[in-house]
Design an enzyme around this catalytic site. Structure first.
Site, PDB file in Angstrom:
ATOM      1  N   ASN A  82       0.885  -1.177   0.000  1.00  0.00           N
ATOM      2  CA  ASN A  82       0.000   0.000   0.000  1.00  0.00           C
ATOM      3  C   ASN A  82       0.917   1.219   0.000  1.00  0.00           C
ATOM      4  OD1 ASN A  82      -1.779   2.055   0.475  1.00  0.00           O
ATOM      5  ND2 ASN A  82      -2.709   1.142   2.290  1.00  0.00           N
TER       6      ASN A  82
ATOM      7  N   ARG B  95      -2.404  -2.104  -3.618  1.00  0.00           N
ATOM      8  CA  ARG B  95      -3.610  -1.300  -3.472  1.00  0.00           C
ATOM      9  C   ARG B  95      -3.501  -0.108  -4.417  1.00  0.00           C
ATOM     10  NH1 ARG B  95      -4.924   3.196   0.864  1.00  0.00           N
ATOM     11  NH2 ARG B  95      -7.051   3.586   0.235  1.00  0.00           N
TER      12      ARG B  95
ATOM     13  N   HIS C  15     -12.835   2.915  -0.325  1.00  0.00           N
ATOM     14  CA  HIS C  15     -12.875   1.862   0.705  1.00  0.00           C
ATOM     15  C   HIS C  15     -13.549   0.598   0.160  1.00  0.00           C
ATOM     16  CE1 HIS C  15     -13.132   5.265   3.935  1.00  0.00           C
ATOM     17  NE2 HIS C  15     -11.868   4.864   3.853  1.00  0.00           N
TER      18      HIS C  15
ATOM     19  N   ARG D  34     -12.326  15.797   7.472  1.00  0.00           N
ATOM     20  CA  ARG D  34     -13.034  16.153   6.224  1.00  0.00           C
ATOM     21  C   ARG D  34     -14.493  16.490   6.522  1.00  0.00           C
ATOM     22  NH1 ARG D  34     -11.445  10.823   3.054  1.00  0.00           N
ATOM     23  NH2 ARG D  34      -9.428  10.677   4.096  1.00  0.00           N
TER      24      ARG D  34
ATOM     25  N   ARG E 127     -10.991   8.746  20.478  1.00  0.00           N
ATOM     26  CA  ARG E 127     -10.728   8.430  21.890  1.00  0.00           C
ATOM     27  C   ARG E 127     -10.714   9.715  22.710  1.00  0.00           C
ATOM     28  NH1 ARG E 127      -6.202   4.437  19.757  1.00  0.00           N
ATOM     29  NH2 ARG E 127      -6.207   6.152  18.292  1.00  0.00           N
TER      30      ARG E 127
ATOM     31  N   GLY F 281     -11.413   1.647  12.412  1.00  0.00           N
ATOM     32  CA  GLY F 281     -10.969   2.087  13.739  1.00  0.00           C
ATOM     33  C   GLY F 281     -12.093   2.469  14.694  1.00  0.00           C
TER      34      GLY F 281
ATOM     35  N   GLU G 143      -8.196  -5.167   5.023  1.00  0.00           N
ATOM     36  CA  GLU G 143      -8.025  -4.856   3.601  1.00  0.00           C
ATOM     37  C   GLU G 143      -6.833  -5.604   3.003  1.00  0.00           C
ATOM     38  OE1 GLU G 143      -8.732  -0.740   4.970  1.00  0.00           O
ATOM     39  OE2 GLU G 143      -9.330  -0.366   2.909  1.00  0.00           O
TER      40      GLU G 143
HETATM   41  P1  ADP Z   1      -7.764   5.304   8.762  1.00  0.00           P
HETATM   42  O1  ADP Z   1      -7.357   3.924   8.283  1.00  0.00           O
HETATM   43  O2  ADP Z   1      -8.835   5.941   7.945  1.00  0.00           O
HETATM   44  O3  ADP Z   1      -6.623   6.210   9.067  1.00  0.00           O
HETATM   45  P2  ADP Z   1      -8.645   3.868  11.127  1.00  0.00           P
HETATM   46  O4  ADP Z   1      -9.593   2.867  10.561  1.00  0.00           O
HETATM   47  O5  ADP Z   1      -7.326   3.389  11.622  1.00  0.00           O
HETATM   48  O6  ADP Z   1      -8.469   5.113  10.178  1.00  0.00           O
HETATM   49  O7  ADP Z   1      -9.411   4.592  12.357  1.00  0.00           O
HETATM   50  C1  ADP Z   1      -8.824   5.622  13.077  1.00  0.00           C
HETATM   51  C2  ADP Z   1      -9.856   6.145  14.062  1.00  0.00           C
HETATM   52  O8  ADP Z   1     -10.237   5.085  14.948  1.00  0.00           O
HETATM   53  C3  ADP Z   1      -9.358   7.286  14.908  1.00  0.00           C
HETATM   54  O9  ADP Z   1     -10.268   8.364  14.862  1.00  0.00           O
HETATM   55  C4  ADP Z   1      -9.361   6.704  16.299  1.00  0.00           C
HETATM   56  O10 ADP Z   1      -9.730   7.656  17.211  1.00  0.00           O
HETATM   57  C5  ADP Z   1     -10.421   5.639  16.224  1.00  0.00           C
HETATM   58  N1  ADP Z   1     -10.236   4.661  17.303  1.00  0.00           N
HETATM   59  C6  ADP Z   1      -9.248   3.771  17.456  1.00  0.00           C
HETATM   60  N2  ADP Z   1      -9.398   3.102  18.628  1.00  0.00           N
HETATM   61  C7  ADP Z   1     -10.501   3.606  19.235  1.00  0.00           C
HETATM   62  C8  ADP Z   1     -11.188   3.337  20.465  1.00  0.00           C
HETATM   63  N3  ADP Z   1     -10.759   2.432  21.306  1.00  0.00           N
HETATM   64  N4  ADP Z   1     -12.296   4.068  20.733  1.00  0.00           N
HETATM   65  C9  ADP Z   1     -12.751   5.004  19.887  1.00  0.00           C
HETATM   66  N5  ADP Z   1     -12.147   5.295  18.709  1.00  0.00           N
HETATM   67  C10 ADP Z   1     -11.041   4.609  18.386  1.00  0.00           C
END
Ligand code: ADP
Length: 399
Positions: A7, A92, A181, A242, A287, A333, A386
């Protein structure tokens, strides 16, 4: 077969090696700050090795791939003894335009077609091509596959993908909804069917991929019929930074008020909006926002309320598009980790007969049904993967 999954971004490169016979992750890592000072992280997962990061100059992507291949074949920490043990490479690729409705084995004509789509993803496709070129140079005899973020959404009907602007813009420039996605939406919707023990072709599913970038898709009998991201990943849900969908006239209004160029406004909509903007810059990390919400911080309350409402609205509109829904899946996430967001989104869905089981909703990291047995629609948490999806697609084309 061992598949190397790549990726590649403009200054970073993530990789994994997956054995598709066992679906075991053998190694993973990341090259960062390519072209700058460089840092390389590697972890041998096969033998449970520790994650190691070294600072090392990485002048370009070819050097990044060289580091990856050296680490994979290293006598101490490697997972293979020679590159012949990599059966294929899966890349990817962000934008496949209308040309790519599924993954393809890469040859010169595919590279040219990906280059032609670069106009639609000027930050991503050139970086993806750089990764492909670097791999081809160092592994000239290994088959390579391109897996597109947009491909899964190519089954959308015209009424879902067309924008109501002069039709010639579609004809001349291919301006339309593409969606992103797709690898995750495809993986999660299939996994949900498998987990529920029902044929994929029999289900109506809504997938909520909630990460820093976030999108919702409607999957009817195994085909995507609508998705919230648009021609670019700016459209749709409120995201980390965004804006998601807004009234387009706001752009002109801000430009007059603050004497801004289109580029300046785009920066604000991409980097300074979403929950970050709504929370007055408190955080884009859920978080942090949830912790602040608990102490009734008004910035966090505003941001999380608006985010969850935007997800619930898409679920409502896709329930209409699907003419009913069997399963709603949360992933990525936020979707996988935030029981708070899941519960709050579902609090809007009582009209669908949805009820959430709090104990189930507090689980993490595994496929889980979080709705009660009486709930008329199943609500699931399905962790996305993914890389595994790319490895499976690559294997299917190269075995
Ligand atoms: P991307 O791949 O689009 O960068 P991710 O799928 O890794 O994003 O998601 C990142 C998001 O997941 C962040 O906003 C983070 O705050 C949230 N996140 C990760 N762990 C937790 C948790 N335990 N509680 C709430 N949100 C979380």
């Amino acid at each position: 077969m061992n598949i190397l999954v790549i990726n590649c971004g403009s200054s970073s490169l993530k990789f994994q090696v997956i054995d598709t016979d066992t679906e075991q992750l053998l190694a993973k890592g990341l090259c960062e700050r390519i072209g700058l000072d460089g840092s390389f992280t590697y972890q041998n997962k096969k033998d449970g090795g520790d994650k190691k990061t070294v600072q090392t100059p990485i002048p370009d992507h070819r050097e990044a791939i060289r580091l990856v291949l050296d680490a994979l074949t290293d006598a101490q920490s490697g997972i293979i003894s020679s590159l012949d043990e990599i059966g294929a490479v899966g890349h990817r690729v962000v934008h496949g335009g209308e040309k790519f409705t599924q993954s393809v084995v890469i040859d010169d004509s595919v590279i040219e077609a990906i280059r032609e789509c670069a106009e639609l993803a000027p930050l991503h496709n050139p970086a993806n091509l750089t990764g492909i070129a670097a791999c081809r140079a160092l592994m000239p005899h290994t088959p390579m596959v391109a897996v597109f973020d947009t491909a899964f959404h190519q089954t959308m009907p015209e009424e879902a993908y067309i924008y109501a602007i002069p039709y010639r813009y579609y004809n001349e420039y291919k301006i339309r909804r593409y969606g992103f996605h797709g690898t995750s939406h495809s993986f999660v919707s299939k996994e949900a069917a498998r987990f529920l023990g029902q044929p994929y072709e029999s289900l109506k599913t809504i997938v909520c991929h909630l990460g820093n970038g976030a999108s919702v898709s409607a999957v009817k009998y195994g085909k995507c019929i609508d998705t919230s991201m648009g021609m670019t990943p700016l459209d749709g849900l409120i995201m980390g930074t965004r804006s998601g969908s807004i009234d387009p006239a706001i752009m002109e209004f801000i430009s007059h008020k603050e004497y801004m160029t289109v580029e300046g406004i785009m920066r604000i909509l991409n980097k300074e909006s979403g929950v970050w903007g709504l929370s007055n810059g408190l955080s884009s990390d859920f978080r942090d926002l949830e912790t602040a919400y608990e102490s009734e911080n008004e910035n966090a309350v505003r941001a999380l309320n608006a985010f969850c409402y935007s997800v619930a609205k898409f679920i409502g509109s896709y329930t209409a598009a699907l003419n009913g829904v069997d399963a709603i899946c949360f992933t990525a996430g936020i979707g996988e980790n935030s029981s708070f967001v899941r519960a709050k989104v579902c609090s809007y869905l009582g009209y669908l007969g949805i009820a959430i089981d709090e104990t189930q909703n507090s689980k993490r990291g595994e496929d889980t049904v979080i709705s009660t047995p009486e709930s008329r629609v199943k609500v699931l948490v399905i962790p996305t993967n993914e890389e595994l999806a790319i490895a499976r697609e690559t294997y299917a084309l190269c075995r």
